[in-house]
Design a protein around this motif. Structure first.
Motif, short mmCIF file in Angstrom:
data_model
loop_
_atom_site.label_atom_id
_atom_site.label_comp_id
_atom_site.label_asym_id
_atom_site.label_seq_id
_atom_site.Cartn_x
_atom_site.Cartn_y
_atom_site.Cartn_z
N ILE A 48 56.51 -14.12 13.09
CA ILE A 48 57.62 -14.83 13.74
C ILE A 48 58.28 -15.81 12.77
O ILE A 48 59.45 -16.16 12.94
CB ILE A 48 57.13 -15.54 15.02
N SER A 49 57.54 -16.26 11.77
CA SER A 49 58.08 -17.21 10.78
C SER A 49 58.42 -16.53 9.46
O SER A 49 58.62 -17.20 8.44
CB SER A 49 57.06 -18.33 10.52
N TYR A 70 53.95 -15.87 5.18
CA TYR A 70 53.73 -16.01 6.62
C TYR A 70 53.27 -14.69 7.24
O TYR A 70 52.33 -14.66 8.04
CB TYR A 70 54.99 -16.52 7.33
N LEU A 77 51.71 -14.37 10.79
CA LEU A 77 52.69 -15.20 11.50
C LEU A 77 54.10 -14.63 11.27
O LEU A 77 54.99 -15.31 10.75
CB LEU A 77 52.58 -16.66 11.03
N LYS A 119 49.74 -13.96 6.70
CA LYS A 119 48.84 -14.73 7.57
C LYS A 119 48.89 -14.24 9.01
O LYS A 119 48.27 -14.85 9.89
CB LYS A 119 49.28 -16.20 7.61
N GLY A 175 49.70 -22.58 20.83
CA GLY A 175 50.59 -21.51 21.28
C GLY A 175 51.92 -21.58 20.57
O GLY A 175 52.08 -22.26 19.56
N GLY A 176 52.90 -20.88 21.14
CA GLY A 176 54.23 -20.83 20.54
C GLY A 176 54.78 -19.42 20.63
O GLY A 176 54.27 -18.59 21.41
N ALA A 177 55.81 -19.18 19.86
CA ALA A 177 56.45 -17.86 19.87
C ALA A 177 55.51 -16.85 19.22
O ALA A 177 55.03 -17.05 18.11
CB ALA A 177 57.78 -17.93 19.12
N SER A 178 55.28 -15.76 19.91
CA SER A 178 54.28 -14.80 19.44
C SER A 178 54.72 -14.07 18.17
O SER A 178 55.87 -13.63 18.06
CB SER A 178 54.04 -13.75 20.53
N PRO A 179 53.80 -13.91 17.23
CA PRO A 179 54.05 -13.00 16.10
C PRO A 179 53.73 -11.58 16.54
O PRO A 179 52.74 -10.99 16.12
CB PRO A 179 53.07 -13.51 15.03
N ARG A 208 59.74 -15.16 6.12
CA ARG A 208 60.74 -15.76 5.22
C ARG A 208 62.07 -15.00 5.24
O ARG A 208 63.10 -15.55 4.90
CB ARG A 208 60.22 -15.79 3.78
N HIS A 226 49.07 -13.43 22.67
CA HIS A 226 49.15 -14.60 21.78
C HIS A 226 48.62 -15.85 22.50
O HIS A 226 47.93 -16.68 21.89
CB HIS A 226 50.61 -14.81 21.36
#
Lengths: 342, 342
Positions: free
Chosen positions: B101-102, B94, B99, B97, B287-291, B104, B158
């Motif tokens: 915020i995700s 993640y 990302l 990429k 959108g969503g929680a920003s990385p 592992r 974001h």
């Protein structure tokens, strides 16, 4: 002329209707050579309240131009044409963006005095903007695949485009109906390397493999999600080609954080799970009703040269007077997609 | 050390907590120079059930590295660093990429034995992957704008990135909180030509104009939607920076068919309107929680050379012991965003 009319759930009739004539100077009348039944026709077939007036059915057809209004410039009698599943002027701001489904002057067949496609002839509004000429003879063996451009193939393609499928991608397609299978074909055409098809109808998934599916997952729900994750580690792109909440839940369960779910099946729900969990995972929900008109020219050469043969989704042909049997056969899942020959 | 702990709605206390030490060899301890209160901290401030143990608060901070674990390679004592609002290893699939915020191995401050940011010091897991060195002195006037990179500015960015804002675009930003204002700044930075800010707090919308908003719409609901459509004819891109259903409805009402709504506010709802209407209109929800970690290096040069000054969202500074007053002032909308100096 003879045409198909739905009077309520399970009540489809073929009956005499007035022969269409141009009403507006931008109209053309098309004599239908081939039409078909859409998966979306099965929703009213399952649930439409009974009416006395009925609703002309069908929005996928190709045929020969018979008569044109005074302002039609690009078409004339004798031209073989395919109709996208909504009509559009091809000049408004939405059409200019390639979003013909939202055309400012567009509309649907079978409504507002416009004929349905499952009949002997159709008055087509904004004929110049709507119809696409086909450079083949009326007895071409390609007609089924050309007919597929009116909806099912251009819809599958819309799923692959809005999910931004590209070379080397891993894609999950949820649903082994004709749209799902065309989404497989479209994803393969755009270079997807691995395509997992979620479906359990073996004849359909076999066609899906012919179209480019590399894996088939027959399990449903949590089991299906687990199987997709086991096979792929999760996917970045999902095309949801059913429209039920269960199919959406499968899509959301199988997609990786940051991934995209593109919906092609008309949602059979009003509210969906777009709360904090989807937000924290940065999922994108996209897709929608395909702007078929925008894609026909792009896909046409591949149909003409045989690169793609989406017409393979038609597994049975019915004469027009047997349209009621065509609906029944599709509703019972005995037929994948019924072609109708007036 | 002194640190901020929330015990329930409206109950924020500053109290003595153990001084952090590295626990894992990849940890670093950062002595905090500046921290702040987030709009998302106000949700628990409004609704958190009372607890005996409390929850350390704060996820935005910058400071000086005090001590590092044995495996930390890129940082050493004395380095000035900013922390993105979640920690991440910066090596997993993640993170690769973008990302983060995700991640592992990632997680949040104030949970799992990790300190909150609103205190004198923080143990930061995966310090090499998480912290970004800042090439300025500890007394730099840029500290507020650099602190904004930990969340509010990278979150606004974001929204602009996921809405695919580009040169010449017209964009609607719903919400005049600090995130909405930073979304305006980010959209302007990416070349948007027209930016409509929906908000009614005059001091905030004035800052929004400084950040690049070309129009302000103070009306709400249907009136607000009508006003945006009157001004712009409808917009292709909306950044929703509130998180309520009302804000989402405004976004969906103002966006054109085929357009994109990017959400930055944590949704305060579980289900949302993604039925046939949204489907037929081909709307994309993203959108969503920003990385945040993914964006810091990109935005840092623009902060250092003064191209953007997101630190202007901090309109009041509180000493750490007055953190409870900072929460109260933000909840009452007397302060836009509170900076906290330990």
């Amino acid at each position: 002329m003879r045409a198909t009319v739905m009077y309520g759930a399970g009540d489809v009739r073929v009956e005499d209707r007035p022969d269409p004539k141009p009403v507006h100077p931008t109209d053309a009348v098309v004599r239908t050579l081939a039409a078909c039944v859409c998966g979306s026709d099965l929703w009213p077939y399952a649930s439409m309240p009974a009416t006395d007036t009925g609703r002309p059915m069908g929005h996928e057809f190709l045929g020969v131009v018979e008569e044109t209004g005074a302002e039609v410039r690009g078409l004339g009698p004798g031209d073989l044409v395919v109709a996208p599943f909504t009509y559009s002027d091809n000049t408004c701001d939405y059409c200019a963006k390639g979003l013909h489904i939202s055309c400012r002057h567009g509309g649907r067949y079978g409504l507002d005095g416009v004929d349905g496609g499952q009949g002997e002839a159709v008055r087509v509004p904004y004929a110049d903007g709507t119809l696409v000429k086909l450079p083949v003879a009326a007895d071409s063996a390609l007609l089924p695949s050309l007919l597929a451009l009116s909806d099912v193939m251009t819809t599958g393609h819309h799923g692959a485009v809005t999910a931004r499928v590209g070379r080397g991608d891993t894609v999950l397609v949820v649903g082994d109906g004709a749209v799902g299978l065309c989404a497989v074909l479209a994803a393969a055409r755009l270079g997807a390397e691995r395509i997992v098809l979620a479906g359990r109808h073996e004849a359909r998934t076999a066609l899906g493999r012919d179209f480019g599916a590399t894996d088939v997952v027959a399990e449903r729900g949590e089991e299906g999600i687990a199987r997709v994750r086991e096979l792929t580690g999760g996917v970045d792109k999902v095309i949801e080609a059913v429209g039920t909440r269960a199919a959406l839940d499968t899509a959301l369960g199988a997609v990786l954080d940051g991934g995209t779910v593109s919906r092609l099946g008309v949602p059979q729900y009003e509210q969906g799970p777009i709360g904090p969990a989807v937000f924290m995972r940065n999922l994108t929900l996209t897709g929608g009703a395909s702007p078929a008109r925008a894609y026909i020219e792009e896909l046409l050469p591949d149909v003409l040269d045989g690169t793609i043969a989406p017409g393979r989704v038609f597994d049975r042909t019915f004469p027009l007077d047997e349209a009621p049997a065509a609906y029944r056969a599709m509703a019972d899942r005995r037929v994948l997609k019924a072609l109708i020959r007036p």
